[in-house]
Structure formats: structure tokens, C-alpha cells
Design an enzyme around this catalytic site. Structure first.
Site, mmCIF file in Angstrom:
data_model
loop_
_atom_site.group_PDB
_atom_site.id
_atom_site.type_symbol
_atom_site.label_atom_id
_atom_site.label_comp_id
_atom_site.label_asym_id
_atom_site.label_seq_id
_atom_site.Cartn_x
_atom_site.Cartn_y
_atom_site.Cartn_z
ATOM 1 C CB ALA A 62 -0.939 -0.064 1.268
ATOM 2 N N GLY A 101 -0.282 -5.307 0.743
ATOM 3 C CA GLY A 101 -1.516 -5.274 -0.046
ATOM 4 C C GLY A 101 -1.357 -6.287 -1.463
ATOM 5 C CD GLU A 104 -3.404 -7.922 3.093
ATOM 6 O OE1 GLU A 104 -3.296 -6.511 2.677
ATOM 7 O OE2 GLU A 104 -4.162 -8.262 3.955
ATOM 8 C CD GLU A 124 0.696 -5.928 5.553
ATOM 9 O OE1 GLU A 124 1.404 -6.874 5.717
ATOM 10 O OE2 GLU A 124 0.149 -6.022 4.373
#
Ligand code: NAI
Length: 651
Positions: A62, A101, A104, A124
Site C-alpha cells: 500500500a 496489499g 493479499e 505490515e
């Protein structure tokens, strides 16, 4: 606005391409366009949907810049729910890093086909967060809880092969996009729908061990423990409930003081690492180097240079010292191999790049020379003069001195513009920090080259002006003085060390001195003619009792079989010194200890900024975190003093 995500059709396949170079960071535009592409895919007659990248990475995570702002729809978790819910087979094609992300996104597909260059990770927690779009629920369902803990809590990155063996990657092949395009229909039909994956086996022992390790390694930090809870939930809750819990945790952590502080450090590091951009690139390369002095620092610097691909000559005083230096380097290489950091092939390559000489006649025409001999001005001046006589005019000359005046060293050179300080930290091959010391005569070209060198070495450089101890050791000196002064006023070494540890420092000031040796600071005080007007406890320990720390069996503490215990001698010497100097003794609590010591360091840091020794408060934050064990999750010394973090208790 240039689109960052494109949708197209190739044969029977829909293809979504991330195209936001260089890293494909996920921001609002990417989320919006990804959702639109998923919706567009449903309107086509396709038998598979492939997600791929036009960049070197798949998706690197991200955009951390957005974490400081209120979340904006569409949220990644909703986008990935739509992706994972599609009735057609979805395949992520990974030909580079899929992190955070990005990982993910890949986990929300039915299959992942990777090239050997791919890697996946969910880092993260390093930003004080947990994955917020399914990572903690989908990864354990694919690889089991123990490995998910390593990836999510400990921040381990998996290579394509490791991910394949663990079950997170479906196939590894050289050309993953071609492979995804040509997968036979039979294989497409056997892919498990991500939302239908079975819950992982509960693993209470692995979860408990991960909690214990997180409490020890990430002392004081909330995100790693929260990540363990989320992974535990993956075995107990249906996917949808687990995803909901994860999202709630992510949103709460995002606003936490720790996440804010860690983001501050992340951006400070990024800015420090891109400093070379501020200087003209003169095209200079660093392929060869020599390091003068094969002691603790010299050998670890030489190893760091050789690991970065440079050929390195270590220059020592005589043949016997050369042999010692060679043994030290061999030990460093062997240790890296034992820890699995390098393969035996790499070890042999690094060994072959290193040579040991005792004579300047044998010195090659190297691009860089770093002196790391005893902390003695005359020895260092003599070496710099010799180096200048034998090396080409454009070789960079550097000193690794900790305290000495680099302007005085520059004064012996005919070309002082190519000289600077490169203050590595111990051990130099591991510590990320490098203070780059600019003398009055260092040229811009030399500085620019030094910053490019730090990039090659994967260090985080901080520019410092000239003063005794530069940025870090100057603050450290003030910290130690304040701690010793508090000792005289009534606190104990144990109490002070414990308070600073509880605050988050890697070590307290007294145990740290015992570790590095009291003689170093003592020699420095004497050389610099520093006196506090009386013989300090530290002076008495060294002069009267030869207590130099752990290496002599005692220092601020007594040691027995490696265990530290409070020393009656230190208590007696402290009381006597306090009495002789008329200092009244009283009780301290840990809040006062922390506030006083952090306050003393902050005062010194402000002086360093005002004098122009450090360029920015962020630079001081980096020096203290990366060089002196200041808690990263508090954002660093200056950040802490502005945000009031110092006075907050640890959670
Ligand atoms: P050390 O005592 O381990 O090594 C010094 C080495 O220099 C010895 O191997 C010695 O034989 C060699 N040497 C002395 N004179 C020489 C000469 N004329 N020619 C060639 N070699 C010579 O010392 P250490 O700890 O490695 O420190 C070296 C320098 O690095 C010092 O300036 C120190 O202030 C600085 N430094 C030390 C740090 C530490 O934590 N030890 C951290 C950062 C900098």
C-alpha cells in the site's frame, strides 16, 4: 490521469495489469481501477482472469502516505472480497515482489503462478499494523499457522520456491504469464475458490511461542501481538468473521501512536537513502577498496565492502597482524554461512575478493580507502599521508574515527576535497547506520560519491558536520553523564537500566557500557582532557579497580557465568563520590529517570541541530534508532520529544 490498472482480453483470458511504476503501490486510484477492472471482467466471456504487472514487481504494497489520512473507499478488503467471490478462475502472475496489499491481492486469487524471481511477504507489523485485507486469514489457510506466524509476525519473506513448497504458490515457472494463459481447462476447474478454503489446524504451541518471541524481540510493540491474535482467529472463526476482526484491528492500529511513529521512521529512512539524488553523479564507480587496520571495525568494514561486490585489500602493520585480520574475516564469513545468510558459493566468492597486505607497495589503485586503525591522531595522519602518496588522485579517502577531529586529518592532505569521515557502527556488516562526516574541505563530488557508496552497501546514511563524537556519540556521552549524575544522586545502575529498557531502549546505559568496555570512554575522556572537576565513579572503576566491563569480569555490575548482579563496590564508590562532592542522595522513580535521561539527550540533540552538525531532526531520530537502540516505535529522540512520547508509559 494515467490509468494505473488496465483490463484487456487475450484469447479466452481476461487480463488485469498493474501499471504504476516503479512499485505499483496501492492507492485509492489503484483500488478504484482494480474494482472497475474486476467488474469489467464479469461482462466478458472469459474462462480465466489473470492479474499481472507491467513493472519489475507485482505490487509492492500500500502507499504508506495514505495511512496518515482517513481511509477512503473503495477499501482494499472490499475490492478483494469482490475478487475472491468471482465465479471464474483467478490467477495472480508473480514475476517480482508481492508484498503487503500486493500479497493479499495474490492470496485472494484461486491460484498463484510465480517466476523464480518472485517473493511474497506481509511486512505490515514493521509499520505498526496488521495486514488489513485478508492476509492474516488467507495465508494460514494456505500454509498453516506456524509458517503464517513467521511471515506475518516475524516479517519473513518467502521466495517463490519456499512459497511453492509451503502451498502459497501453485506453480513456479520461468514465464508465469505464458503459463497462466495456457493452463488447460482441466486444471482451471480444480482450483479451490479462496473463500472456500478450509480453516487451518489450530496450533496453540506455535501461537504461544510466537507471543513469547514477539514480547522479547518487539518489546513494547502492539502490532505483532495483535497479528498473533488474528492468526489464532483464522483457526477458530469462519473466514468472513475473521476478515471482519482483522479489518477492525487494522483500522484501530492505523491510528495508533506506534503506527504514526513507525511511519515517521519509514519516511525518514527513505529520505536518507535517496540523498545521492541531491548531488551530481560524476560516474565514479566503487569496484575496489582498501581498509587500513584489520581490527574489529576494519575487518567488518572489509567484509561489508566485499559482500557488496568490491575487491578489498586489508592493510595491517605486519605479517602476523595480517594473519589475525584474515582469521577475523574468515570467522565473519563462516558465521554468516552458519546463520544461513550466505551460501557456500557466496562465501567462496567473498573470500576470493579479499586480500591482506602489510606493505603499501602492494596496494592496488583502489577507488576507496578507509582507515580504521587505533584512535590516535598521529597514526591516522601518518596513514592518510601514505595513502595519498600511493593512490590515484581521484580515489576517495575516508576515516572511521569515532571522536577525532577530521578537519585536522584533512589538513595533512594535498587534496583534502576527496577526504571525509565514514563512521560505521559496530559490527559494520550488520549495522545499517553510517554517519557521513563532511569536513570543511570535503567536495560536493566526494559527498555525492559517498552517498552512492552507501546505497551500494545498503546502509542508511546520515550527514554530519564535525564535532567531537559527531551526532550519535556526542548524544551518547551526554546520556551517560546524566545517568552517572543520577547515580550519585541516589538511583542505582539496575534501576536506571531497567527504566530505560522499560521505555524501550535495547539496553540501559550501564549494561551497554559494560558490554562495550569502560576503557574506551575513559581513554576518550583523557585524550580530550575532559574532567568533571572530580574523579567520577567510572574513572575510579577503571583506574583503581581495572573494572572494564564484561571483558574484565566486572564493571558497573559484577558478572558470574555471564549473569549480572549489583556490585557492592559500585554502591560504595557511588556513595563515597557523592559524599566527597557534597551531592545529596534521594529516591528516584522510573518516570523521573526516563524523563531526565531522554531530556538530557534531547537538549544535546537541539544543540547539534542549532550548530548545523545535523541537518534535520529526522536525521537525529535515525541515528538514535539505528545506532543506539532507541525504540523505533517511539519514532526517535526528536519525534519523541515533540509528540510527548517520552512521558508515555510503555504498553
Ligand atoms: P582495534 O584495536 O580492534 O583495531 C585496530 C587495528 O589497527 C589493529 O588490528 C591494529 O593492528 C591496526 N593498526 C594499528 N596501526 C596500524 C597501522 N599503522 N597500519 C595498519 N594497521 C594498523 O580497533 P577498532 O575497534 O577496530 O577501532 C578502529 C577505529 O574505528 C578507531 O578509530 C575507532 O574509534 C573506530 N570505531 C570503533 C568502533 C567500535 O565500536 N569499536 C565503532 C566505530 C568506529
Amino acid at each position: 490521469m494515467q490509468p494505473k490498472v488496465r483490463f484487456g482480453v487475450r484469447g479466452s483470458a481476461g487480463v488485469i495489469t498493474f501499471d504504476a511504476p516503479p512499485l505499483n503501490l496501492i492507492d485509492r486510484q489503484v483500488r478504484y481501477e482494480l474494482l472497475a477492472a474486476i467488474e469489467a471482467a464479469t461482462g466478458h466471456n472469459i474462462d480465466r482472469l489473470i492479474l499481472t504487472s507491467a513493472c519489475r514487481v507485482f505490487v509492492a504494497g500500500a502507499d504508506a502516505g495514505e495511512f496518515g489520512k482517513p481511509p477512503e473507499a473503495p477499501h482494499l478488503n472490499d475490492v478483494l472480497w469482490a475478487l475472491s467471490d468471482l465465479p471464474i478462475p483467478t490467477i495472480a502472475v508473480l514475476d517480482g515482489a508481492a508484498l503487503g496489499g500486493g500479497c493479499e491481492i495474490a492470496l485472494a486469487c484461486r491460484a498463484r503462478i510465480a517466476s523464480p524471481r518472485a517473493e511474497i511477504g506481509l511486512p505490515e507489523v514493521k509499520l505498526g499494523l496488521v495486514p488489513g485485507a485478508g492476509g492474516t486469514q488467507r495465508l494460514p489457510r494456505l500454509v498453516g499457522i506456524p509458517l503464517a506466524l513467521e511471515v506475518i509476525v516475524a516479517g519473513k519473506t518467502l521466495t517463490a520456491q519456499q512459497a511453492f513448497e509451503a502451498g502459497a504458490v501453485t506453480r513456479v515457472c520461468e514465464t508465469p504469464l505464458d503459463c497462466a494463459l495456457s493452463l488447460p481447462a482441466a486444471e482451471l476447474s480444480t482450483m479451490t475458490v479462496p473463500n472456500g478454503l478450509a480453516a487451518p489446524q489450530p496450533a496453540p504451541k506455535a501461537l504461544e511461542a510466537a507471543r513469547k518471541t514477539a514480547k522479547r524481540r518487539a518489546r513494547g510493540q502492539i502490532a505483532p501481538l495483535c497479528a498473533v491474535d488474528m492468526i489464532a482467529a483464522s483457526a477458530l472463526e469462519p473466514l468472513e468473521a475473521g476478515l471482519y476482526q482483522e479489518r477492525e484491528a487494522f483500522l484501530t492500529l492505523r491510528q495508533s501512536d506506534q503506527a504514526r511513529a513507525l511511519r515517521h521512521v519509514f519516511f525518514a529512512e527513505r529520505a536518507a537513502q535517496s540523498q545521492a539524488r541531491n548531488y551530481l553523479d560524476d560516474g565514479r564507480v566503487f569496484e575496489s577498496a582498501c581498509v587500513i587496520g584489520g581490527g574489529n571495525m576494519g575487518t567488518s568494514i572489509a567484509y561489508a565492502l566485499a559482500s557488496a561486490g568490491m575487491s578489498v585489500q586489508v592493510v595491517e602493520r605486519d605479517a602476523a597482524s595480517c594473519t589475525l585480520a584474515e582469521r577475523k574475516c574468515e570467522a565473519l564469513i563462516a558465521a554468516a554461512q552458519t546463520r544461513g545468510l550466505i551460501t557456500s558459493n557466496t562465501a567462496s566468492t567473498i573470500t576470493a575478493r579479499m586480500a591482506y597486505i602489510a606493505n603499501y607497495d602492494q596496494l592496488a589503485r583502489v577507488d576507496l580507502a578507509i582507515e580504521a586503525v587505533f584512535e590516535d591522531m598521529n597514526v591516522k595522519k601518518d596513514i592518510l599521508t601514505k595513502l595519498e602518496a600511493v593512490l590515484p588522485k581521484n580515489s576517495i579517502l575516508a576515516t572511521n574515527t569515532s571522536y577525532l577531529d577530521v578537519n585536522k586529518m584533512a589538513a595533512v592532505l594535498r587534496h583534502p576535497e576527496r577526504f571525509l569521515g565514514l563512521h560505521f557502527f559496530n559490527p559494520a556488516h550488520i549495522m545499517k547506520l553510517l554517519e557521513v562526516i563532511r569536513t570543511d574541505t570535503t567536495s560536493e563530488a566526494t559527498l555525492g560519491a559517498a552517498f552512492r557508496l552507501t546505497k551500494k552497501l545498503r546502509k542508511i546514511p546520515v550527514l554530519s558536520g564535525v564535532c567531537e563524537g559527531f551526532i550519535g556519540n556526542r548524544i551518547l556521552k551526554r546520556y551517560r553523564e546524566a545517568a552517572e549524575s543520577m547515580l550519585l544522586q541516589g538511583a542505582t545502575p539496575r534501576q536506571i537500566d531497567q527504566s530505560m529498557r522499560d521505555f524501550g531502549m535495547a539496553m540501559g546505559p550501564f549494561e551497554a557500557q559494560d558490554m562495550s568496555g569502560l576503557d574506551i570512554a575513559y581513554a576518550n575522556r583523557n585524550r580530550a582532557g575532559h574532567t568533571r572537576g572530580f574523579r567520577t565513579v567510572a574513572d575510579r572503576l577503571v583506574e583503581d579497580h581495572n573494572r572494564l566491563g564484561r571483558k574484565s569480569g566486572g564493571g558497573w555490575y559484577d558478572y558470574s557465568e555471564g549473569q549480572a548482579s549489583e556490585s557492592e563496590l559500585v554502591t560504595r564508590l557511588t556513595e563515597t563520590t557523592a559524599q566527597e562532592t557534597g551531592i545529596a542522595r534521594r529516591l528516584f522513580d522510573s518516570t523521573e529517570i526516563v524523563n531526565t535521561l531522554v531530556g538530557a539527550m534531547t537538549d544535546e540533540a537541539h544543540a547539534i541541530l542549532e550548530e548545523g552538525i545535523a541537518q534535520t531532526p529526522e536525521d537525529i531520530d535515525l541515528v538514535m534508532i539505528l545506532g543506539y537502540g532507541f525504540p523505533r516505535y517511539r519514532g526517535g529522540l526528536m519525534y519523541c520529544s515533540v509528540s510527548g512520547e517520552a512521558s508515555k508509559p510503555n504498553r
